[in-house]
Design a protein around this motif. Structure first.
Motif, PDB file in Angstrom:
ATOM      1  N   TYR A  22      -5.163  11.617   4.455  1.00  0.00           N
ATOM      2  CA  TYR A  22      -5.365  10.431   2.781  1.00  0.00           C
ATOM      3  C   TYR A  22      -7.035  10.193   3.797  1.00  0.00           C
ATOM      4  CZ  TYR A  22      -0.375   9.593   3.540  1.00  0.00           C
ATOM      5  OH  TYR A  22       0.198   9.938   3.412  1.00  0.00           O
ATOM      6  N   SER A  55     -16.689   3.225   3.154  1.00  0.00           N
ATOM      7  CA  SER A  55     -16.665   2.654   4.694  1.00  0.00           C
ATOM      8  C   SER A  55     -16.797   3.674   4.865  1.00  0.00           C
ATOM      9  CB  SER A  55     -15.748   1.342   5.587  1.00  0.00           C
ATOM     10  OG  SER A  55     -15.589   1.703   6.392  1.00  0.00           O
ATOM     11  N   GLU A  63      -9.305   7.767   3.016  1.00  0.00           N
ATOM     12  CA  GLU A  63      -9.139   6.279   4.200  1.00  0.00           C
ATOM     13  C   GLU A  63      -9.156   6.114   5.470  1.00  0.00           C
ATOM     14  OE1 GLU A  63      -6.357   6.679   1.396  1.00  0.00           O
ATOM     15  OE2 GLU A  63      -6.213   5.284   0.464  1.00  0.00           O
ATOM     16  N   ASP A  64      -9.064   7.055   5.744  1.00  0.00           N
ATOM     17  CA  ASP A  64      -9.015   8.168   7.297  1.00  0.00           C
ATOM     18  C   ASP A  64      -8.933   9.086   7.140  1.00  0.00           C
ATOM     19  OD1 ASP A  64      -8.764   7.622  10.487  1.00  0.00           O
ATOM     20  OD2 ASP A  64      -6.471   7.694  10.133  1.00  0.00           O
ATOM     21  N   THR A  89       1.075   4.594  -2.616  1.00  0.00           N
ATOM     22  CA  THR A  89       0.686   5.598  -2.042  1.00  0.00           C
ATOM     23  C   THR A  89       1.449   7.055  -2.648  1.00  0.00           C
ATOM     24  OG1 THR A  89      -0.474   4.767  -0.299  1.00  0.00           O
ATOM     25  CG2 THR A  89       0.338   7.452  -0.032  1.00  0.00           C
ATOM     26  N   SER A 145      -6.971   4.274  -4.961  1.00  0.00           N
ATOM     27  CA  SER A 145      -6.757   4.126  -3.154  1.00  0.00           C
ATOM     28  C   SER A 145      -5.909   2.930  -3.285  1.00  0.00           C
ATOM     29  CB  SER A 145      -7.453   4.469  -2.792  1.00  0.00           C
ATOM     30  OG  SER A 145      -7.947   3.724  -1.462  1.00  0.00           O
ATOM     31  N   PRO A 146      -5.757   2.382  -2.172  1.00  0.00           N
ATOM     32  CA  PRO A 146      -5.015   0.899  -1.842  1.00  0.00           C
ATOM     33  C   PRO A 146      -6.057   0.085  -1.144  1.00  0.00           C
ATOM     34  CG  PRO A 146      -3.355   2.425  -0.617  1.00  0.00           C
ATOM     35  CD  PRO A 146      -4.573   3.484  -1.924  1.00  0.00           C
ATOM     36  N   ASP A 147      -6.752   0.993  -0.958  1.00  0.00           N
ATOM     37  CA  ASP A 147      -7.950   0.081   0.452  1.00  0.00           C
ATOM     38  C   ASP A 147      -9.048   1.159  -0.603  1.00  0.00           C
ATOM     39  OD1 ASP A 147      -9.314  -0.957   1.895  1.00  0.00           O
ATOM     40  OD2 ASP A 147      -7.889  -0.465   3.636  1.00  0.00           O
ATOM     41  N   LYS A 148      -9.875   0.725  -1.781  1.00  0.00           N
ATOM     42  CA  LYS A 148     -10.741   1.423  -1.336  1.00  0.00           C
ATOM     43  C   LYS A 148     -12.128   1.209  -0.622  1.00  0.00           C
ATOM     44  CE  LYS A 148      -9.516   0.400  -6.109  1.00  0.00           C
ATOM     45  NZ  LYS A 148      -7.933   1.136  -6.148  1.00  0.00           N
ATOM     46  N   ARG A 149     -12.582   0.288  -0.058  1.00  0.00           N
ATOM     47  CA  ARG A 149     -12.901  -0.722   0.806  1.00  0.00           C
ATOM     48  C   ARG A 149     -13.549   0.415   1.541  1.00  0.00           C
ATOM     49  NH1 ARG A 149     -16.133  -5.568  -0.204  1.00  0.00           N
ATOM     50  NH2 ARG A 149     -16.175  -6.227  -2.503  1.00  0.00           N
ATOM     51  N   ARG A 150     -12.290   0.048   2.458  1.00  0.00           N
ATOM     52  CA  ARG A 150     -12.568   1.506   3.586  1.00  0.00           C
ATOM     53  C   ARG A 150     -12.476   3.045   3.014  1.00  0.00           C
ATOM     54  NH1 ARG A 150      -6.896   2.262   7.161  1.00  0.00           N
ATOM     55  NH2 ARG A 150      -8.280   4.122   8.613  1.00  0.00           N
ATOM     56  N   GLU A 201       1.158  -1.044  -0.050  1.00  0.00           N
ATOM     57  CA  GLU A 201       0.227  -0.110   0.036  1.00  0.00           C
ATOM     58  C   GLU A 201       1.248   0.980   0.438  1.00  0.00           C
ATOM     59  OE1 GLU A 201      -2.905   0.119   2.366  1.00  0.00           O
ATOM     60  OE2 GLU A 201      -4.047  -2.156   1.790  1.00  0.00           O
TER      61      GLU A 201
END
Ligand SMILES: C[S@@+](CC[C@H](N)C(=O)[O-])C[C@H]1O[C@@H](n2cnc3c(N)ncnc32)[C@H](O)[C@@H]1O
Length: 348
Positions: free
Chosen positions: A131, A165, A133-134, A7, A157-162, A3
């Motif tokens: 980010y 959410s 994601e956060d 980024t 984004s390396p964490d699209k589900r996050r 990840e």
């Protein structure tokens, strides 16, 4: 999948490699998606340096924003934030989030310039570095945002589900997610996912449409509406040689934070648009197949009735009927745009 490597690669691409939209190798960021007519005049009041560094793939600027709080994920140099600043008005608020210093430096340079241009006592736009994601780390509270927009960012984004959410956490009940992004007609092969140019050009990280739909469903959102879509051309020979076997489209979607069903059910409900949304006196398009003419009643499924009645669009519609009597599955018309990418759209 590393990840941090993704980024860093994206930060380098948008912070150091690109200087303007002319430097892009494909039309993935910056598609020819027509800019809505009623917003064209507003673009003239956005600073040229901001416009020059626009890397979006659509126009995720929904109507009825007066006085609202809007969050732009991956705002870049702020073109959409400054357009939104005008659309929410002086009493509304716009928050832009981005992780790349060079992008935010330019965005922040023109805050006062735009406030003055719009005749506001102070800017209603703020930029936060971090980010997508956060969003909690950036102080964005649960149920605090009316509308989340994003323009060609979630694919990076390396964490699209996050990210998804977080969006549903910060949206108010009835709030809207309205964003444009690049989608693929199949899953991207693992060996291409870390290629810096393919990543930066918004291709290597693109969601396969069905996986995007499933991710939303897992978050309790089974009905995603397509507002518009257009194919992406890959003109660059090198890029085409690597990834030309995959079909990409830029899609603008609309999703509501509402408890909806996974199919369209018929309760005999009817919606009539009052023609009262600013800039939309004659009609309002909820999506690519719900075209509401002012004053003309339209039969709608339970989900569409809830989207209209349970969101900020509610006061602009007269809704007849409730969910007391069920008539079975709603006989939806097929989408009127060609959607070989999106054949499995959840509802209608
Ligand atoms: C294709 S550009 C789009 C910028 C802007 N939305 C526009 O339309 O001009 C992508 C932007 O998203 C930012 N970005 C990508 N991934 C991010 C992440 N995980 N968190 C925050 N920002 C991110 C990049 O720094 C870059 O500014």
């Amino acid at each position: 999948m590393n990840e941090t490597a993704i980024t860093d690669s994206i930060k380098n691409y948008y912070g150091k490699v690109l200087n303007s939209s002319q430097d892009l190798k494909t039309s993935a960021c910056c598609t020819a998606d027509a800019f809505p007519k009623h917003l064209r005049a507003l673009l003239k009041d956005v600073h040229p340096e901001v416009v020059e560094r626009f890397y979006g793939c659509g126009s995720p600027l929904p109507p009825a924003l007066e006085g609202r709080t809007v969050l732009d994920l991956g705002c870049g140099t702020g073109r959409d934030c400054y357009l939104l600043s005008r659309l929410v008005g002086e009493n509304g608020r716009v928050i832009g989030v981005d992780m790349t210093d060079e992008q935010l430096d330019i965005a922040r340079t023109y805050r006062d310039w735009h406030a003055e241009r719009y005749g506001y006592a102070r800017s209603n736009v703020e930029f936060r570095q971090g980010y997508i994601e956060d969003l909690a780390s950036l102080g964005i509270a649960d149920n605090s945002i009316d509308v989340v927009v994003s323009n060609c960012v979630v694919n990076l984004s390396p964490d699209k589900r996050r990210v998804l959410s977080e969006i549903f956490r910060v949206l108010k009940p009835g709030g809207e997610l309205y964003f444009s992004d690049v989608y693929a007609d199949r899953r991207i092969p693992e060996q291409l996912k870390l290629e810096p140019v393919l990543l930066g050009e918004c291709l290597a990280g693109a969601f396969y449409w069905e996986d995007f739909r499933r991710a939303l469903q897992d978050l309790g959102c089974p009905d995603v509406r397509i507002v518009s879509e257009s194919p992406i051309d890959i003109d660059d020979d090198e890029v085409h040689a690597k990834i030309g076997m995959i079909g990409f489209r830029s899609v603008t979607i609309r999703v509501f934070k509402l408890p909806l069903e996974d199919r369209c059910e018929d309760f005999g409900q009817v919606a009539t648009y009052r023609g009262t949304i600013a800039g939309h006196p004659h009609f309002f398009d909820l999506d690519d197949h719900h075209h509401f003419e002012s004053g003309r009643p339209l039969r709608v499924c339970g989900n569409t009735a809830d989207m209209l009645g349970g969101s900020r669009y509610g006061r602009h519609f007269e809704l007849l009927g409730d969910k007391n009597v069920h008539f079975g599955l709603f006989d939806c018309a097929p989408p009127n745009s060609s959607t070989n990418l999106t054949s499995g759209a959840a509802c209608c």
